[in-house]
Motif scaffolding. Structure first.
Motif, PDB file in Angstrom:
ATOM      1  N   ALA A  47       0.814  -1.218   0.000  1.00 28.57           N
ATOM      2  CA  ALA A  47       0.000   0.000   0.000  1.00 28.57           C
ATOM      3  C   ALA A  47       0.846   1.265   0.000  1.00 28.57           C
ATOM      4  O   ALA A  47       0.468   2.269  -0.614  1.00 28.57           O
ATOM      5  CB  ALA A  47      -0.930   0.009   1.216  1.00 28.57           C
ATOM      6  N   ALA A  48       1.985   1.242   0.669  1.00 31.43           N
ATOM      7  CA  ALA A  48       2.814   2.454   0.780  1.00 31.43           C
ATOM      8  C   ALA A  48       3.261   2.985  -0.585  1.00 31.43           C
ATOM      9  O   ALA A  48       3.127   4.191  -0.844  1.00 31.43           O
ATOM     10  CB  ALA A  48       4.021   2.182   1.683  1.00 31.43           C
ATOM     11  N   PRO A  49       3.781   2.143  -1.500  1.00 33.63           N
ATOM     12  CA  PRO A  49       4.143   2.685  -2.814  1.00 33.63           C
ATOM     13  C   PRO A  49       2.951   3.234  -3.578  1.00 33.63           C
ATOM     14  O   PRO A  49       3.078   4.254  -4.289  1.00 33.63           O
ATOM     15  CB  PRO A  49       4.741   1.468  -3.544  1.00 33.63           C
ATOM     16  CG  PRO A  49       5.221   0.575  -2.451  1.00 33.63           C
ATOM     17  CD  PRO A  49       4.225   0.748  -1.352  1.00 33.63           C
ATOM     18  N   MET A  50       1.781   2.603  -3.442  1.00 39.49           N
ATOM     19  CA  MET A  50       0.590   3.091  -4.136  1.00 39.49           C
ATOM     20  C   MET A  50       0.172   4.459  -3.606  1.00 39.49           C
ATOM     21  O   MET A  50      -0.217   5.349  -4.375  1.00 39.49           O
ATOM     22  CB  MET A  50      -0.557   2.085  -3.975  1.00 39.49           C
ATOM     23  CG  MET A  50      -0.262   0.703  -4.528  1.00 39.49           C
ATOM     24  SD  MET A  50       0.141   0.750  -6.299  1.00 39.49           S
ATOM     25  CE  MET A  50      -1.443   1.257  -6.970  1.00 39.49           C
TER      26      MET A  50
ATOM     27  N   THR B  68       2.135  11.613  -5.883  1.00 39.77           N
ATOM     28  CA  THR B  68       2.829  12.155  -7.052  1.00 39.77           C
ATOM     29  C   THR B  68       1.845  12.655  -8.092  1.00 39.77           C
ATOM     30  O   THR B  68       2.023  13.728  -8.686  1.00 39.77           O
ATOM     31  CB  THR B  68       3.740  11.081  -7.666  1.00 39.77           C
ATOM     32  OG1 THR B  68       4.752  10.731  -6.713  1.00 39.77           O
ATOM     33  CG2 THR B  68       4.412  11.592  -8.932  1.00 39.77           C
ATOM     34  N   VAL B  69       0.801  11.885  -8.338  1.00 35.66           N
ATOM     35  CA  VAL B  69      -0.206  12.285  -9.331  1.00 35.66           C
ATOM     36  C   VAL B  69      -0.893  13.581  -8.918  1.00 35.66           C
ATOM     37  O   VAL B  69      -1.023  14.522  -9.721  1.00 35.66           O
ATOM     38  CB  VAL B  69      -1.248  11.165  -9.525  1.00 35.66           C
ATOM     39  CG1 VAL B  69      -2.410  11.647 -10.393  1.00 35.66           C
ATOM     40  CG2 VAL B  69      -0.596   9.950 -10.162  1.00 35.66           C
TER      41      VAL B  69
ATOM     42  N   GLU C  25       8.869  18.200  -6.084  1.00 38.60           N
ATOM     43  CA  GLU C  25       8.045  18.096  -4.880  1.00 38.60           C
ATOM     44  C   GLU C  25       7.023  16.969  -5.020  1.00 38.60           C
ATOM     45  O   GLU C  25       6.713  16.280  -4.051  1.00 38.60           O
ATOM     46  CB  GLU C  25       7.351  19.424  -4.611  1.00 38.60           C
ATOM     47  CG  GLU C  25       8.297  20.528  -4.123  1.00 38.60           C
ATOM     48  CD  GLU C  25       7.572  21.824  -3.806  1.00 38.60           C
ATOM     49  OE1 GLU C  25       6.330  21.856  -3.977  1.00 38.60           O
ATOM     50  OE2 GLU C  25       8.222  22.798  -3.387  1.00 38.60           O
ATOM     51  N   ALA C  26       6.521  16.769  -6.230  1.00 43.71           N
ATOM     52  CA  ALA C  26       5.561  15.686  -6.448  1.00 43.71           C
ATOM     53  C   ALA C  26       6.232  14.326  -6.357  1.00 43.71           C
ATOM     54  O   ALA C  26       5.638  13.348  -5.873  1.00 43.71           O
ATOM     55  CB  ALA C  26       4.893  15.853  -7.817  1.00 43.71           C
TER      56      ALA C  26
ATOM     57  N   ALA D  89       9.137   8.560  -3.780  1.00 39.14           N
ATOM     58  CA  ALA D  89      10.355   8.069  -3.124  1.00 39.14           C
ATOM     59  C   ALA D  89      10.059   7.606  -1.698  1.00 39.14           C
ATOM     60  O   ALA D  89      10.522   6.540  -1.267  1.00 39.14           O
ATOM     61  CB  ALA D  89      11.416   9.162  -3.120  1.00 39.14           C
ATOM     62  N   ALA D  90       9.260   8.397  -0.973  1.00 39.36           N
ATOM     63  CA  ALA D  90       8.927   8.032   0.408  1.00 39.36           C
ATOM     64  C   ALA D  90       8.095   6.754   0.447  1.00 39.36           C
ATOM     65  O   ALA D  90       8.329   5.867   1.277  1.00 39.36           O
ATOM     66  CB  ALA D  90       8.176   9.178   1.082  1.00 39.36           C
TER      67      ALA D  90
END
Length: 226
Positions: free
Chosen positions: A140-143, A149-150, A178-179, A184-185
């Motif tokens: 879930a974290a990468p999603m 980002t979007v 910034e997006a 990355a996080a």
């Protein structure tokens, strides 16, 4: 005068570069926006689950020296009560499984095996507690990071569209980087959770192997002629 002017310009450039380099990781995280809040919560939860599970599994894997031999000798000599007492004083899954088997001595062998197996299933459930949640965090974290980002890109393009005249490269690059911070996080949290999950699964497998080996050894003991 010319040399003094050049030196002044060099000093100014150096100060600007130093100011740019002074941007900390914390400053970058703050620029990620509101999406960083759930990512922070997920990271804290992942670390908590990992540490708590490591301590639990480590405790479960500890079996006192000579525990198995002591149980074998007591059961072989017919001292069932002492064998159960030794098991009750040992707070491990293996001890609880053996204690259940000892309490069923006198019953058919299949009944003893079923009793030990049922306790083993309960202990396995305890060992795997919250591992599914850790696996969910790793996915879930990468999603969530991609979502940030979007939304960040959308805001950046809106800001660009509202600019009159030529759009400065600085405005464009600032909005994009910034997006990308949230991606990355999110990937960082996901990778850490994924590695932690796989490590815990491997440690649980080792404990389960010990449980199975000990239970089979105990059943073999009951089948020995006396």
């Amino acid at each position: 005068m010319l040399l003094l002017q050049i030196q002044t310009e060099l000093d100014t450039t150096s100060l600007d570069t130093s100011a740019a380099d002074a941007v900390t990781v914390w400053d970058l995280l703050l620029k990620g926006g509101f999406v960083m809040i759930p990512l922070l919560l997920l990271s804290v939860l992942a670390v908590y689950i990992f540490v708590e599970r490591v301590l639990t599994i480590k405790k479960a894997s500890r079996v006192p020296e000579q525990f198995t031999d002591k149980i074998k000798n007591l059961v072989a000599s017919g001292d069932i009560n002492s064998a159960r007492l030794v098991c009750s004083q040992t707070d491990t899954p293996i001890a609880r499984m053996i204690e259940k088997g000892i309490s069923r001595i006198g019953s058919p062998l299949k009944t003893i095996e079923a009793s030990i197996e049922n306790v083993g299933k309960i202990e396995l459930y305890r060992l795997e507690k919250n591992l599914n949640l850790l696996a969910t965090i790793s996915g879930a974290a990468p999603m969530i990071g991609f979502l940030g980002t979007v939304t960040g890109m959308i805001q950046a393009f809106i800001a660009i569209a509202q600019e009159e005249g030529n759009v400065s490269p600085r405005l464009l690059s600032t909005g994009i980087y910034e997006a990308m911070i949230t991606t990355a996080a999110g990937l960082a949290v996901g990778i850490i959770a994924y590695l932690g999950y796989n490590y815990l699964v491997s440690q649980v497998s080792k404990v389960v192997h010990k449980m199975e080996y000990t239970s089979v050894d105990f059943i073999d003991l009951l089948q020995e002629p006396r």
